[in-house]
Design an enzyme around this catalytic site. Structure first.
Site, PDB file in Angstrom:
ATOM      1  N   HIS A   1       1.101  14.434 -28.809  1.00 43.94           N
ATOM      2  CA  HIS A   1       0.494  13.111 -28.583  1.00 43.94           C
ATOM      3  C   HIS A   1      -0.114  12.556 -29.858  1.00 43.94           C
ATOM      4  CE1 HIS A   1       0.201  13.941 -23.995  1.00 43.94           C
ATOM      5  NE2 HIS A   1       1.332  13.358 -24.328  1.00 43.94           N
TER       6      HIS A   1
ATOM      7  N   GLU B   1      -4.206  18.701 -12.007  1.00 44.97           N
ATOM      8  CA  GLU B   1      -4.280  18.998 -13.433  1.00 44.97           C
ATOM      9  C   GLU B   1      -5.305  20.067 -13.803  1.00 44.97           C
ATOM     10  OE1 GLU B   1      -2.494  17.146 -17.073  1.00 44.97           O
ATOM     11  OE2 GLU B   1      -2.342  16.563 -14.994  1.00 44.97           O
TER      12      GLU B   1
ATOM     13  N   GLU C   1      11.417  19.929 -23.656  1.00 48.08           N
ATOM     14  CA  GLU C   1      10.652  20.338 -22.466  1.00 48.08           C
ATOM     15  C   GLU C   1      11.250  21.618 -21.869  1.00 48.08           C
ATOM     16  OE1 GLU C   1       7.875  18.781 -21.686  1.00 48.08           O
ATOM     17  OE2 GLU C   1       8.103  16.769 -22.556  1.00 48.08           O
TER      18      GLU C   1
ATOM     19  N   HIS D   1       9.244  11.081 -27.691  1.00 48.99           N
ATOM     20  CA  HIS D   1       8.375  12.089 -27.076  1.00 48.99           C
ATOM     21  C   HIS D   1       8.917  13.514 -27.257  1.00 48.99           C
ATOM     22  CE1 HIS D   1       5.514  13.853 -24.330  1.00 48.99           C
ATOM     23  NE2 HIS D   1       6.509  14.354 -23.598  1.00 48.99           N
TER      24      HIS D   1
ATOM     25  N   LYS E   1       3.587  12.039 -10.564  1.00 48.07           N
ATOM     26  CA  LYS E   1       2.740  11.182 -11.399  1.00 48.07           C
ATOM     27  C   LYS E   1       3.518   9.932 -11.754  1.00 48.07           C
ATOM     28  CE  LYS E   1       0.266  14.587 -14.185  1.00 48.07           C
ATOM     29  NZ  LYS E   1       0.088  14.901 -15.611  1.00 48.07           N
TER      30      LYS E   1
ATOM     31  N   ARG F   1       0.808  -1.238   0.000  1.00 45.85           N
ATOM     32  CA  ARG F   1       0.000   0.000   0.000  1.00 45.85           C
ATOM     33  C   ARG F   1       0.831   1.273   0.000  1.00 45.85           C
ATOM     34  NH1 ARG F   1      -3.331  -2.905   3.590  1.00 45.85           N
ATOM     35  NH2 ARG F   1      -5.112  -3.738   2.465  1.00 45.85           N
TER      36      ARG F   1
ATOM     37  N   LYS G   1       8.793  23.970 -13.261  1.00 47.11           N
ATOM     38  CA  LYS G   1       7.787  22.913 -13.099  1.00 47.11           C
ATOM     39  C   LYS G   1       7.293  22.877 -11.654  1.00 47.11           C
ATOM     40  CE  LYS G   1       6.223  18.296 -13.909  1.00 47.11           C
ATOM     41  NZ  LYS G   1       6.364  16.960 -14.490  1.00 47.11           N
TER      42      LYS G   1
ATOM     43  N   HIS H   1       1.757  19.639 -26.189  1.00 47.07           N
ATOM     44  CA  HIS H   1       1.586  18.197 -26.004  1.00 47.07           C
ATOM     45  C   HIS H   1       0.382  17.607 -26.724  1.00 47.07           C
ATOM     46  CE1 HIS H   1       4.912  18.416 -23.303  1.00 47.07           C
ATOM     47  NE2 HIS H   1       4.823  17.139 -22.996  1.00 47.07           N
TER      48      HIS H   1
ATOM     49  N   ASN I   1       1.010  21.368 -20.402  1.00 47.13           N
ATOM     50  CA  ASN I   1       0.658  20.567 -21.581  1.00 47.13           C
ATOM     51  C   ASN I   1       0.898  21.304 -22.889  1.00 47.13           C
ATOM     52  OD1 ASN I   1      -0.186  18.379 -20.052  1.00 47.13           O
ATOM     53  ND2 ASN I   1      -2.238  19.239 -19.805  1.00 47.13           N
TER      54      ASN I   1
ATOM     55  N   ARG J   1      -2.074  24.235 -14.068  1.00 50.08           N
ATOM     56  CA  ARG J   1      -1.179  23.130 -14.385  1.00 50.08           C
ATOM     57  C   ARG J   1      -1.285  22.741 -15.867  1.00 50.08           C
ATOM     58  NH1 ARG J   1       0.430  17.898 -10.627  1.00 50.08           N
ATOM     59  NH2 ARG J   1       1.851  16.996 -12.126  1.00 50.08           N
TER      60      ARG J   1
HETATM   61  N1  LIG Z   1       5.611  11.193 -14.725  1.00 50.16           N
HETATM   62  C1  LIG Z   1       5.705  12.281 -15.459  1.00 50.16           C
HETATM   63  O1  LIG Z   1       5.305  13.361 -15.053  1.00 50.16           O
HETATM   64  C2  LIG Z   1       6.326  12.173 -16.811  1.00 50.16           C
HETATM   65  C3  LIG Z   1       6.611  13.336 -17.539  1.00 50.16           C
HETATM   66  C4  LIG Z   1       7.248  13.219 -18.774  1.00 50.16           C
HETATM   67  C5  LIG Z   1       7.554  11.955 -19.273  1.00 50.16           C
HETATM   68  N2  LIG Z   1       7.244  10.841 -18.554  1.00 50.16           N
HETATM   69  C6  LIG Z   1       7.553   9.496 -19.073  1.00 50.16           C
HETATM   70  O2  LIG Z   1       8.961   9.393 -19.266  1.00 50.16           O
HETATM   71  C7  LIG Z   1       9.192   8.376 -20.235  1.00 50.16           C
HETATM   72  C8  LIG Z   1      10.300   8.816 -21.154  1.00 50.16           C
HETATM   73  O3  LIG Z   1      11.471   9.042 -20.404  1.00 50.16           O
HETATM   74  P1  LIG Z   1      12.939   9.031 -21.070  1.00 50.16           P
HETATM   75  O4  LIG Z   1      12.931   9.857 -22.283  1.00 50.16           O
HETATM   76  O5  LIG Z   1      13.881   9.328 -19.984  1.00 50.16           O
HETATM   77  O6  LIG Z   1      13.059   7.532 -21.625  1.00 50.16           O
HETATM   78  P2  LIG Z   1      13.765   6.224 -21.046  1.00 50.16           P
HETATM   79  O7  LIG Z   1      13.597   6.095 -19.611  1.00 50.16           O
HETATM   80  O8  LIG Z   1      13.303   5.097 -21.903  1.00 50.16           O
HETATM   81  O9  LIG Z   1      15.313   6.485 -21.367  1.00 50.16           O
HETATM   82  C9  LIG Z   1      15.755   6.582 -22.715  1.00 50.16           C
HETATM   83  C10 LIG Z   1      16.940   5.644 -22.971  1.00 50.16           C
HETATM   84  O10 LIG Z   1      18.111   6.166 -22.362  1.00 50.16           O
HETATM   85  C11 LIG Z   1      18.768   5.156 -21.603  1.00 50.16           C
HETATM   86  N3  LIG Z   1      19.481   5.849 -20.510  1.00 50.16           N
HETATM   87  C12 LIG Z   1      18.950   6.405 -19.411  1.00 50.16           C
HETATM   88  N4  LIG Z   1      19.878   7.057 -18.706  1.00 50.16           N
HETATM   89  C13 LIG Z   1      21.044   6.895 -19.358  1.00 50.16           C
HETATM   90  C14 LIG Z   1      22.368   7.370 -19.135  1.00 50.16           C
HETATM   91  N5  LIG Z   1      22.650   8.175 -18.111  1.00 50.16           N
HETATM   92  N6  LIG Z   1      23.325   7.038 -20.037  1.00 50.16           N
HETATM   93  C15 LIG Z   1      23.009   6.263 -21.112  1.00 50.16           C
HETATM   94  N7  LIG Z   1      21.785   5.821 -21.387  1.00 50.16           N
HETATM   95  C16 LIG Z   1      20.811   6.124 -20.518  1.00 50.16           C
HETATM   96  C17 LIG Z   1      17.657   4.249 -21.171  1.00 50.16           C
HETATM   97  O11 LIG Z   1      18.145   2.966 -20.862  1.00 50.16           O
HETATM   98  C18 LIG Z   1      16.769   4.232 -22.412  1.00 50.16           C
HETATM   99  O12 LIG Z   1      17.252   3.308 -23.346  1.00 50.16           O
HETATM  100  C19 LIG Z   1       7.873   8.127 -20.922  1.00 50.16           C
HETATM  101  O13 LIG Z   1       7.374   6.878 -20.529  1.00 50.16           O
HETATM  102  C20 LIG Z   1       6.978   9.236 -20.421  1.00 50.16           C
HETATM  103  O14 LIG Z   1       5.618   8.854 -20.343  1.00 50.16           O
HETATM  104  C21 LIG Z   1       6.645  10.929 -17.345  1.00 50.16           C
HETATM  105 ZN   LIG Z   2       6.346  15.910 -22.172  1.00 52.23          ZN
END
Ligand SMILES: NC(=O)c1ccc[n+]([C@@H]2O[C@H](COP(=O)([O-])OP(=O)(O)OC[C@H]3O[C@@H](n4cnc5c(N)ncnc54)[C@H](O)[C@@H]3O)[C@@H](O)[C@H]2O)c1
Ligand SMILES: [Zn+2]
Length: 377
Positions: free
Chosen positions: A264, A249, A197, A276, A155, A133, A239, A260, A257, A253
């Site tokens: 999307h 949201e 971003e 992304h 999130k 939990r 942020k 976005h 977006n 907030r």
């Molecule tokens: N929770 C939120 O508010 C929020 C906001 C924006 C995005 N997201 C989410 O984030 C995700 C995308 O994140 P991302 O772009 O970081 O992708 P990711 O986590 O897939 O990382 C991208 C790639 O980089 C590699 N990597 C990570 N750190 C590294 C490092 N230091 N050196 C070498 N390689 C490295 C990873 O293994 C992966 O292959 C999506 O799923 C998206 O929905 C969430």
């Molecule tokens: Zn984004």
């Protein structure tokens, strides 16, 4: 180096942005979460950089093996990982990770350390939100996108075959530790993706930050550590200020977006082959043009945004030929729509968003959306 306080309805925590911060993880985590059994959750790519050094128990006194791979100096109870990539952000991986933690006999004194990009942060955060939990967790982001966006706000969640991020929770981290040195090992395309971003943060909230990115673009893409540290810190401040205003949201907030909705649509149409950040680059440009066409933004804004996106190496045209009808269809079915209406958060100028009777979004016609997407091809 800055420690940025974040306060929102889910909780309060601080974001440490310091080159070399990974070396202080034991102290930082201890202060934020007390004495706990740590479980590191990471993906197999990130684990390649940090795992061996940690597991060999080089210990807290050892030097990091190289600039790009600072040691993390933790002795976790367990190190769990999964195949890197968005395809792993599923309920199946969540089940596997949770079951592994249960079979280790971990109890509520456990804390999760999410070490990796946004995929790791969302998934490990969701495991932490639901394990027994809910147990505390720390975000240790290692991509630019995760540092300046995903790790802040609380999130967490996973994707389903019907869409991204559809199952999840709000669970604030106990602490966020962002070490810009980790960004040095990122593949170029992943690194640049995060910059979209940052440009967005400038557009929605801070003209002088936007101008700083404009004039420091060469230092940023050369990954000069000082420039990266400033970039992450300022974006996190922006942020944090926005999520600090209201939680779920509604209201302001929505300005986060910006760009976005089109993004999307493009991501979905490309079956998520378009990263992304690249989709956000295109979406931000498209939505700034819409703001100009609607007479909300001062003329010239979109060109200024175009210039900075190009300067940091982000796309301003769609490389493949998208099916415009499918992009539109995806936008019309976005979960953020209200009563089938596509509403966008639009800028009025650099650092200022259109408030529109306190809603921070305005309805946009399908024709305008379609022509903005076409103009990106
Ligand atoms: N929770 C939120 O508010 C929020 C906001 C924006 C995005 N997201 C989410 O984030 C995700 C995308 O994140 P991302 O772009 O970081 O992708 P990711 O986590 O897939 O990382 C991208 C790639 O980089 C590699 N990597 C990570 N750190 C590294 C490092 N230091 N050196 C070498 N390689 C490295 C990873 O293994 C992966 O292959 C999506 O799923 C998206 O929905 C969430
Ligand atoms: Zn984004």
């Amino acid at each position: 180096m800055p420690v940025i306080p974040v306060r929102h309805a889910l909780g309060s925590y601080s974001v440490h942005v310091t080159p070399g911060a990974l070396g202080s993880l034991p102290e930082l985590l201890g202060k934020a979460m007390g004495h706990r059994q740590l479980v590191i959750i990471s993906d197999d790519e990130v684990s390649r950089y940090y795992d061996e050094w940690t597991r060999t128990g080089a210990g807290v006194d050892s030097e990091a093996p190289g600039d790009a791979t600072p040691g993390i100096r933790l002795r976790p109870k367990a190190w769990l990982s999964f195949p890197a990539g968005e395809a792993s952000k599923t309920r199946e991986t969540w089940i596997r990770l949770s079951d592994e933690m249960l079979s280790l006999g971990l109890d509520r004194r456990t804390a999760v350390v999410a070490l990796g990009g946004g995929v790791v942060g969302d998934l490990a955060g969701f495991v932490a939100a639901t394990f027994l939990r809910g147990v505390p967790y720390a975000q240790v982001p290692t991509t630019l996108l995760a540092m300046l966006d995903a790790s802040v706000g609380g999130k967490v969640g996973v994707d389903t075959p019907l869409g991204k991020n559809l199952i999840g929770a709000f669970h604030a981290p106990a602490i966020v530790v962002a070490d810009p040195l980790t960004l040095l090992s990122l593949p170029d395309r992943v690194f640049r993706s995060g910059l979209a971003e940052a440009v967005k943060h400038g557009v929605i909230a801070d003209a002088s930050y936007f101008t700083w990115i404009e004039s420091n673009a060469p230092r940023i893409i050369a990954r000069e550590i000082d420039a990266l540290a400033h970039l992450v810190a300022r974006s996190v401040e922006i942020k944090a200020a926005v999520v600090g205003e209201d939680e779920r949201e509604a209201g302001r907030r929505a300005i986060l977006n910006a760009g976005h909705t089109i993004a999307h649509g493009l991501e979905l149409e490309s079956h998520y082959r378009l990263p992304h950040g690249e989709a956000v680059s295109l979406g931000l440009l498209g939505e700034c043009r819409i703001a100009e066409r609607m007479g909300l933004a001062q003329p010239g804004l979109a060109d200024r945004v175009l210039g900075v996106l190009q300067a940091v190496g982000l796309p301003t045209r769609i490389a493949h030929r998208p099916e415009i009808a499918r992009v539109l269809d995806a936008m019309l079915h976005d979960k953020k729509n209200v009563e089938g209406q596509v509403r966008l958060a639009l800028p009025t100028g650099l650092g200022a968003m259109h408030e529109g009777e306190g809603k921070w979004t305005v309805p946009v016609t399908h024709d305008l959306l379609a022509s903005a997407v076409s103009a990106l091809t």
